[in-house]
Design a protein around this motif. Structure first.
Motif, PDB file in Angstrom:
ATOM      1  N   GLY A 164      32.244  14.064 119.374  1.00  0.00           N
ATOM      2  CA  GLY A 164      33.635  14.048 118.950  1.00  0.00           C
ATOM      3  C   GLY A 164      33.866  13.097 117.797  1.00  0.00           C
ATOM      4  N   GLU A 190      37.109  13.414 124.601  1.00  0.00           N
ATOM      5  CA  GLU A 190      37.169  13.722 123.171  1.00  0.00           C
ATOM      6  C   GLU A 190      36.933  15.209 122.937  1.00  0.00           C
ATOM      7  OE1 GLU A 190      35.452  10.610 120.363  1.00  0.00           O
ATOM      8  OE2 GLU A 190      34.317  10.182 122.197  1.00  0.00           O
ATOM      9  N   GLU A 192      38.338  17.032 119.640  1.00  0.00           N
ATOM     10  CA  GLU A 192      37.563  16.865 118.408  1.00  0.00           C
ATOM     11  C   GLU A 192      36.231  17.600 118.495  1.00  0.00           C
ATOM     12  OE1 GLU A 192      40.248  13.272 118.807  1.00  0.00           O
ATOM     13  OE2 GLU A 192      38.947  14.447 120.137  1.00  0.00           O
ATOM     14  N   GLN A 193      35.625  17.620 119.654  1.00  0.00           N
ATOM     15  CA  GLN A 193      34.356  18.335 119.823  1.00  0.00           C
ATOM     16  C   GLN A 193      34.538  19.825 119.535  1.00  0.00           C
ATOM     17  OE1 GLN A 193      33.645  17.337 123.879  1.00  0.00           O
ATOM     18  NE2 GLN A 193      33.040  15.227 123.448  1.00  0.00           N
ATOM     19  N   LEU A 202      36.954  21.189 117.854  1.00  0.00           N
ATOM     20  CA  LEU A 202      37.358  21.366 116.457  1.00  0.00           C
ATOM     21  C   LEU A 202      36.138  21.473 115.554  1.00  0.00           C
ATOM     22  CD1 LEU A 202      39.735  21.456 114.436  1.00  0.00           C
ATOM     23  CD2 LEU A 202      39.584  18.947 114.303  1.00  0.00           C
ATOM     24  N   VAL A 203      35.169  20.592 115.759  1.00  0.00           N
ATOM     25  CA  VAL A 203      33.941  20.634 114.958  1.00  0.00           C
ATOM     26  C   VAL A 203      33.155  21.910 115.253  1.00  0.00           C
ATOM     27  CG1 VAL A 203      31.717  19.514 114.527  1.00  0.00           C
ATOM     28  CG2 VAL A 203      33.788  18.130 114.769  1.00  0.00           C
ATOM     29  N   ALA A 221      40.495  15.793 110.496  1.00  0.00           N
ATOM     30  CA  ALA A 221      40.816  14.961 111.660  1.00  0.00           C
ATOM     31  C   ALA A 221      39.587  14.233 112.180  1.00  0.00           C
ATOM     32  CB  ALA A 221      41.413  15.824 112.772  1.00  0.00           C
ATOM     33  N   VAL A 222      38.420  14.793 111.958  1.00  0.00           N
ATOM     34  CA  VAL A 222      37.179  14.150 112.406  1.00  0.00           C
ATOM     35  C   VAL A 222      36.627  13.238 111.312  1.00  0.00           C
ATOM     36  CG1 VAL A 222      34.791  14.561 113.125  1.00  0.00           C
ATOM     37  CG2 VAL A 222      36.640  15.997 114.009  1.00  0.00           C
ATOM     38  N   LYS A 247      38.580  10.110 111.505  1.00  0.00           N
ATOM     39  CA  LYS A 247      38.764   9.505 112.825  1.00  0.00           C
ATOM     40  C   LYS A 247      38.030   8.172 112.912  1.00  0.00           C
ATOM     41  CE  LYS A 247      37.776  10.308 117.734  1.00  0.00           C
ATOM     42  NZ  LYS A 247      37.007  11.133 118.668  1.00  0.00           N
TER      43      LYS A 247
END
Length: 669
Positions: free
Chosen positions: A265, A298, A301-302, A304-305, A547-548, A551
């Motif tokens: 994340g 998280e 975010e994980q 999202l990637v 966003a990542v 972060k």
């Protein structure tokens, strides 16, 4: 990736060498479930359990040269093996396999111990010179792969994991209070420590020669953070970071089986995944830990990637019950006391990874050490300059110190200001950067009835390094991280041991020597060190979701004492019962019982970080005593493994001198 084990007797005696080496290998079969092999000679037995990744058909171990003089048992990967192979072919070496194991063997034949400086990888190995009757042991420069040694009478034992010694008749484990004090003090074993009396770890960057019952040690690599490259501009720094990491990931994708990526994340693993996706011809598989407890999760975010890169994403969702249930198994595989529970979800994630058919994964481990991503480095910079800074600049830097803490406000800044006044001058010679951390360690050391000085050994470690004194405060902080928490916990308890518990090899592109060297050449040159890993982020910003990429660091954590308080598993009696605590006479039983009772009964917000850490230490020490000292519950903790299919068994004892024979490269069972 594999596991190795063996022994060598100064008196050349052993009643049943075949049975003993088979038992040792069976105890670490989880590291290499694809096959096993061993070689016997007068007074020597050594073998390998293999995880077949490169040249699965031909890369069977142990392997020897044509003459039968040199025999190798090898664990790990040397990622630049193709380049080394080409050089060795130019020197006249003829190869019979396409795996890196034979490259390691022939590199030793060509260059001796100097070959270790040429290796870019994570490895440990045992190499036997049958003519000289010498055994050579070696470990990679950053401590990615473990190797333990122990004396047992006239015998010297070695293995990738200490549990192999459980199979040696008459061998007894005993926890060492002096080592435990050190481990409690700095949260992790030092490079030579195991936590058990009479067992030592071969430190990273070292090799050893065993001859006639004596062990001689040699250092082949010393840590240095001096700038090795001249970088003229920020643009050049960004371009070099991008190119060097691309090369590092490309090397670690060398495999005859599919390679996946762990997504945490954060930005580091996202960078690795982005590069792997670009360099991999097939769809990329990614794996993550999710938590039911939102404080640690998280997953947004994980995912999202994963969606951004189009990977085949797999997640293992972790509850408090999962942590409590898996804890004994994870501690058994870790083999050393642990100060947090975060390794337990990684144990479960590697299980999920192997179930998905993946044997090799990449991770972002090592990025924070190389590119100064930890709060520790910012704190060290600020504390070192504290007395020279005007008040307004102190406050400005304090405000930038912990961007990941949602409730970091004026009251916190006031408290930190007082703390920094107190710790602006060095109190422990050489350990300035870690003095704040060691406050928690001092509390944990109260678990012992006679802790002595928990920092005596680490003080001796820094005092014994000639180059340490001339390093800057931040370089000293890096040196300590590379010597302590990185190899002792992150790469072992949370890394190698948890992944290999289920036959999964982990690879770390940020621990490429060229990446570390480059980072040392750019760190603090183009910023003040308070914008976390800015150059690294800028190098890959265009390949990641915003966003990542932006972060701030969110330290990977898992529920600690709260998970055990919620489930109350039966094994908590080990730390709550007076009779159970009596089995650990080196503990301060009253303090231990009082602490355990508090953290298991009080609301989580009434349990401090240092109490959480100390409870995890206490619980893991008690479980290690149960498994290794008392030898109870081993079946439930994965301690009854069977030997993988035997692919090679060579007995050299009938041969008077080394010579070429079909046994060197053929299976003899």
């Amino acid at each position: 990736m594999c596991g190795i084990a063996g022994f060598i007797n100064a008196d050349r005696g052993c009643d049943d060498p075949q049975g003993r080496i088979s038992g040792m290998l069976a105890a670490i079969a989880h590291r290499g479930p694809d096959g096993a092999g061993y070689v016997l000679d007068d007074g020597l037995a050594m073998g390998t359990v293999r995880l077949a990744i490169l040249d699965p058909a031909a890369g069977v171990q142990p392997i020897s040269d044509e003459s039968g003089r040199y025999w190798l048992c090898y664990n790990g990967e040397v990622y630049n093996y193709r380049e080394l192979r080409e050089t060795l072919v130019g020197l006249g070496h003829v190869f019979r396999t396409d795996c890196d194991t034979e490259v390691v063997l022939r590199a030793w034949m060509a260059w001796g111990p100097d070959c270790l400086k040429r290796f870019n990888g994570g490895f440990s190995f045992a190499l036997y010179d049958r003519r000289q009757k010498d055994l050579f042991l070696a470990r990679d420069r950053y401590g990615k792969r473990p190797l333990f040694l122990a004396r047992h009478g006239e015998t010297i034992l070695f293995a990738s994991e200490m549990k192999a010694f459980l199979a040696v008749p008459g061998f007894r484990f005993e926890q060492d209070p002096a080592q435990l004090a050190s481990i409690l003090g700095q949260w992790t074993p030092l490079p030579h420590q195991s936590g058990f009396r009479g067992i030592e770890s071969l430190p990273m960057g070292e090799w050893a020669r065993v001859r006639e019952g004596r062990i001689e040690r040699f250092v082949y690599d010393e840590l240095s953070f001096a700038a090795s490259e001249t970088i003229s501009s920020e643009h050049e720094a960004v371009e070099r970071i991008r190119a060097q990491l691309t090369d590092a990931v490309s090397l670690r994708l060398r495999s005859d089986v599919e390679v996946g990526v762990y997504l945490s994340g954060g930005v580091d693993s996202a960078i690795v995944a982005a590069l792997a996706r670009e360099l991999t011809p097939h769809p990329l598989s990614t794996f993550s830990v999710e938590f039911e407890d939102a404080e640690f999760d998280e997953s947004a975010e994980q995912r999202l990637v994963a969606e951004h890169l189009g990977t085949r994403h797999h997640a293992r969702r972790i509850s408090h019950a999962d942590i409590a249930e898996a804890c004994p198994d994870a501690v058994y595989h870790a083999e050393v006391p642990a100060f947090r529970s975060a390794f337990i979800p990684m144990f479960l994630l590697s299980q999920r990874t192997r179930e998905a058919g993946i044997k090799v994964i990449l991770s972002g481990e090592g990025a924070d050490e190389a590119f100064l991503g930890y709060d520790l480095f910012k704190e060290t910079l600020l504390r070192a300059a504290w007395n020279e800074l005007p008040e307004d600049m102190r406050r400005s830097r304090l405000e930038r110190l912990y961007p990941h803490l949602a409730h970091y406000g004026p009251k916190d800044i006031a408290a930190v200001t007082g703390l920094y006044h107190q710790f602006s001058a060095e109190k422990m010679p050489g350990l300035f950067s870690h003095e704040l951390r060691f406050q928690n360690g001092q509390f944990s050391a109260r678990l012992l009835s006679a802790p002595g000085d928990p920092f005596a050994e680490i003080s001796a470690l820094v005092a014994g390094n000639p180059a340490f004194g001339s390093m800057s405060a931040v370089e000293k902080a890096q040196w300590l991280e590379y010597k302590t928490l990185l190899p002792g916990y992150l790469l072992s308890t949370q890394g190698d041991r948890m992944s290999l518990a289920h036959g999964v090899e982990n690879r770390c592109p940020f621990l490429d020597p060229s990446v570390i060297g480059l980072a040392s050449s750019v760190n603090l040159r183009f910023d003040d060190g308070f914008t976390e890993k800015r150059l690294l982020r800028d190098a890959f910003r265009d390949r990641l979701p915003g966003a990542v990429a932006d972060k701030r660091k969110f330290p990977y954590r898992a529920p600690d004492a709260a998970a055990f308080a919620a489930r109350r598993p039966d094994y908590l009696d080990l730390v709550l019962s007076e009779s159970e605590l009596a089995n650990l006479p080196f503990l301060n039983a009253k303090f231990a019982q009082r602490l355990a009772t508090k953290v298991l009964t009080k609301p989580a917000d009434e349990v401090s970080t240092k109490e959480n850490q100390t409870f995890l230490f206490l619980l893991s020490i008690a479980l290690l005593d149960r498994f290794f000292v008392q030898r109870q519950g081993l079946g439930q903790a994965g301690g009854s493994s069977a030997l993988p299919p035997l692919q090679r068994a060579v007995d050299l004892r009938a041969e008077a001198t080394p010579h070429a024979s079909q046994g060197n490269f053929a299976s003899l069972t």
